[in-house]
Design a protein around this motif. Sequence first.
Motif, short mmCIF file in Angstrom:
data_model
loop_
_atom_site.label_atom_id
_atom_site.label_comp_id
_atom_site.label_asym_id
_atom_site.label_seq_id
_atom_site.Cartn_x
_atom_site.Cartn_y
_atom_site.Cartn_z
N LYS A 1 0.84 -1.20 0.00
CA LYS A 1 0.00 0.00 0.00
C LYS A 1 0.87 1.24 0.00
O LYS A 1 2.05 1.18 0.34
N ALA A 2 0.28 2.35 -0.34
CA ALA A 2 1.01 3.61 -0.33
C ALA A 2 0.24 4.64 0.50
O ALA A 2 -0.99 4.65 0.51
N CYS A 3 1.00 5.49 1.15
CA CYS A 3 0.41 6.51 2.01
C CYS A 3 -0.16 7.64 1.15
O CYS A 3 0.49 8.13 0.24
N LYS A 4 -1.38 8.05 1.44
CA LYS A 4 -2.02 9.14 0.69
C LYS A 4 -1.39 10.48 1.01
O LYS A 4 -1.50 11.42 0.24
N ASN A 5 -0.77 10.56 2.14
CA ASN A 5 -0.20 11.84 2.59
C ASN A 5 1.23 12.04 2.09
O ASN A 5 1.51 12.99 1.37
N CYS A 6 2.14 11.10 2.42
CA CYS A 6 3.55 11.29 2.04
C CYS A 6 3.96 10.37 0.89
O CYS A 6 5.09 10.47 0.41
N ARG A 7 3.07 9.49 0.46
CA ARG A 7 3.28 8.58 -0.69
C ARG A 7 4.31 7.48 -0.42
O ARG A 7 4.75 6.81 -1.33
N MET A 8 4.71 7.29 0.81
CA MET A 8 5.63 6.21 1.10
C MET A 8 4.93 4.86 0.91
O MET A 8 3.77 4.71 1.30
N MET B 1 17.48 6.73 -2.31
CA MET B 1 18.58 6.28 -1.47
C MET B 1 19.30 7.46 -0.82
O MET B 1 19.75 7.38 0.32
N GLU B 2 19.45 8.54 -1.59
CA GLU B 2 20.15 9.71 -1.08
C GLU B 2 19.29 10.94 -1.33
O GLU B 2 19.45 11.63 -2.34
N PRO B 3 18.37 11.20 -0.43
CA PRO B 3 17.40 12.29 -0.66
C PRO B 3 18.05 13.65 -0.88
O PRO B 3 17.53 14.46 -1.63
N SER C 1 9.33 15.61 -4.26
CA SER C 1 9.30 16.27 -2.95
C SER C 1 9.34 15.26 -1.80
O SER C 1 8.48 15.24 -0.93
N VAL C 2 10.37 14.45 -1.84
CA VAL C 2 10.59 13.43 -0.82
C VAL C 2 11.88 13.81 -0.09
O VAL C 2 12.86 14.23 -0.71
N ILE D 1 14.86 8.63 3.09
CA ILE D 1 15.14 7.38 2.37
C ILE D 1 13.91 6.47 2.42
O ILE D 1 13.23 6.40 3.44
N GLY D 2 13.62 5.83 1.29
CA GLY D 2 12.51 4.90 1.27
C GLY D 2 12.01 4.66 -0.13
O GLY D 2 12.58 5.12 -1.10
N THR D 3 10.92 3.90 -0.20
CA THR D 3 10.28 3.62 -1.48
C THR D 3 8.97 4.40 -1.53
O THR D 3 8.19 4.38 -0.59
#
Length: 60
Positions: free
Chosen positions: A2-9, A36-38, A48-49, A52-54
């Motif tokens: 699943k993906a977050c509606k707010n931050c899209r993680m 990997m390296e924001p 706009s992340v 680190i993450g997917t």
Amino acid sequence: MKACKNCRMIVFSNEKKCPKCGGELSERFSGMIIIMEPERSEIAKLASVNAIGTYAIKVK
Ligand SMILES: [Zn+2]
């Protein structure tokens, strides 16, 4: 998955809320980017992340 509606993680575990921001999760998302390296990533800036993450590109 699943993906977050707010931050899209993207959340791989069976969480009910986003572990990062507590936002609502959606199964309907498209695209996936791995940051990997924001600080150094142009993709991270575009998406706009800032951590680190997917991340999903679009969450419905
Ligand atoms: Zn979130």
